[in-house]
Design a protein around this motif. Structure first.
Motif, short mmCIF file in Angstrom:
data_model
loop_
_atom_site.label_atom_id
_atom_site.label_comp_id
_atom_site.label_asym_id
_atom_site.label_seq_id
_atom_site.Cartn_x
_atom_site.Cartn_y
_atom_site.Cartn_z
N UNK A 69 44.43 29.47 -20.97
CA UNK A 69 43.95 30.05 -19.71
C UNK A 69 44.71 31.35 -19.48
N UNK A 70 44.17 32.43 -19.99
CA UNK A 70 44.89 33.71 -19.98
C UNK A 70 45.18 34.19 -18.57
N UNK A 71 44.33 33.84 -17.60
CA UNK A 71 44.50 34.35 -16.24
C UNK A 71 45.74 33.82 -15.54
N UNK A 124 47.84 38.66 -17.33
CA UNK A 124 47.21 38.88 -16.03
C UNK A 124 48.27 38.71 -14.95
N UNK A 125 49.01 39.76 -14.64
CA UNK A 125 50.07 39.64 -13.63
C UNK A 125 49.54 39.33 -12.24
N UNK A 126 48.28 39.67 -11.96
CA UNK A 126 47.68 39.42 -10.65
C UNK A 126 46.73 38.23 -10.73
N UNK A 127 46.58 37.54 -9.59
CA UNK A 127 45.70 36.38 -9.58
C UNK A 127 44.26 36.79 -9.86
N UNK A 128 43.57 35.99 -10.66
CA UNK A 128 42.20 36.27 -11.04
C UNK A 128 41.32 35.10 -10.64
N UNK A 151 43.02 21.57 -14.03
CA UNK A 151 43.21 21.72 -12.59
C UNK A 151 44.67 21.88 -12.22
N UNK A 152 45.54 21.08 -12.83
CA UNK A 152 46.96 21.15 -12.52
C UNK A 152 47.58 22.46 -13.02
N UNK A 153 47.19 22.90 -14.21
CA UNK A 153 47.75 24.15 -14.73
C UNK A 153 47.41 25.33 -13.83
N UNK A 154 46.15 25.41 -13.44
CA UNK A 154 45.75 26.52 -12.56
C UNK A 154 46.36 26.33 -11.18
N UNK A 155 46.34 25.11 -10.66
CA UNK A 155 46.90 24.86 -9.33
C UNK A 155 48.37 25.21 -9.24
#
Length: 391
Positions: free
Chosen positions: A168-170, A176-180, A206-210
């Motif tokens: 998940x590159x974002x 990706x230093x800023x939230x995408x 879900x947990x990784x992004x969260x």
């Protein structure tokens, strides 16, 4: 007698609930031809906007328990899935929504990641909603599994596994230093699929992004802020003629709907974020985004309350669309729900300002406002019942 019956049965004893439900039914009937035309297109760049309608309808089904409304959502989803087109990727047969694009890194025409992720959210969410209620699960469980399988095939198997290689590159600050918000939509699909199926891969996504989003959060008064003046001023123009991009250096209100929605989904699925986190996000909405007017409610262009121009939305409040994420904070804050209801009332009275105009005329705006408000009533009732049991 008819009025009392309507209030007691249709309105559940609440005049506000009754008026909200009547408004939802009216706006849905008005917009039904548009929705039915959209779902037949087979185009993800159309379904991107159709998702606002469908999520509002799903919320209304949750808030009212209406099986009739659930079936309407299902008919629309069936049309969308039937419109998916086959394509091959590395010799592997796939299905996806057009338009298919040839990109700089591949000569193979593929679906759009950005449009597909958001379009798939209500597909996964419908599966979760059906499986969350025993009566609906018993009656429509096979449909829920079919919706989950399609969203899994298109988002998890094709994009996450095959194309992204489970990376998940974002959420990688080196890239990706800023939230995408592509990360937010990926996580929303995954969280709803986990809720419907228990798939550990979706739980992990879900947990990784969260957790990556949680690391961005900082307190601001009673609310949250993220990317606080880290966004370069003038960036995010989206190449639209006349766009000035982001002029404040913080997230804009319209795009941040997805993060409010994501926090709610992670909390309600039991993965992360507590009730206090949702109450703080609701405070961002009421203390910073809302203009404090109940007669002419408006919403700022940026999450810190700034009304500087954003892209082509140069009037104060014109970028204040709140109907597809922020509005759901009313399920965790009576004050936020009052703001939502006053917004619906202002629109019904024909009152206008840039924010009201944006929420009224956007795809799914009124359906979303009223549908999510109906769900909020249900969530607030559950919270009061839980608090009463503790006492």
């Amino acid at each position: 007698a008819a009025g009392l019956l309507a209030l007691g049965v249709y309105g559940r004893g609440s005049p506000s609930f009754l008026l909200c439900r009547l408004a939802f039914d009216y706006y849905l009937a008005r917009d039904t031809p548009e929705i039915e035309a959209q779902v037949r297109t087979g185009l993800s760049n159309v379904y991107y906007f159709t998702s606002y309608y469908l999520n509002g309808m799903l919320s209304a089904a949750e808030g009212t328990g209406s099986e009739r409304l659930l079936r309407r959502v299902m008919r629309n989803l069936d049309a969308m899935i039937a419109a998916a087109e086959p394509f091959e990727d590395g010799g592997r047969p796939c299905r996806g929504w057009k338009p298919f694009y040839v990109t700089a890194d591949s000569s193979v025409a593929r679906p759009s990641l950005h449009f597909t992720f958001q379009a798939a959210v209500p597909v996964g969410r419908a599966a979760a909603v059906i499986m969350s209620r025993p009566r609906w699960r018993a009656k429509y469980g096979a449909d829920a599994r079919r919706y989950a399988a399609f969203a899994d095939e298109l988002v998890i198997q094709y994009w996450y596994r095959a194309r992204m290689r489970e990376r998940i590159a974002w959420i990688d600050p080196d890239h990706f230093p800023l939230w995408n918000d592509n990360a937010s939509n990926l996580a929303l699909v995954a969280v709803f699929l986990y809720q419907a199926t228990g798939d550990p891969v979706c739980k992990d996504i879900g947990l990784r992004v969260g957790r990556a989003f949680q690391a961005k959060l900082a307190p601001a008064g009673n609310g949250w802020i993220w990317e606080d003046h880290t966004i370069p001023v003038g960036s995010d123009t989206d190449n639209t003629p006349g766009s000035v991009g982001n002029q404040e250096g913080v997230p804009d209100v319209s795009h941040a709907n997805r993060e409010a929605f994501l926090m709610l989904a992670l909390h309600e699925t039991g993965l992360m974020f507590g009730r206090a986190d949702l109450e703080r996000m609701a405070a961002t909405f009421t203390d910073f985004v809302w203009n404090r007017s109940e007669d002419f409610p408006g919403f700022a262009n940026y999450i810190n309350g700034s009304d500087k121009p954003y892209r082509v939305y140069k009037e104060p409040g014109l970028n204040g669309s709140v109907y597809h994420g922020w509005v759901l904070m009313g399920g965790y804050s009576s004050r936020a729900q009052r703001v939502v209801l006053r917004t619906i009332a202002a629109l019904a009275r024909g009152r206008r300002n840039p924010s009201l105009e944006r929420n009224a005329t956007s795809y799914g705006g009124k359906v979303g406002l009223c549908g999510h408000a109906l769900r909020n009533f249900h969530r607030l009732r559950l919270a009061r019942a839980k608090d009463a049991r503790r006492e």
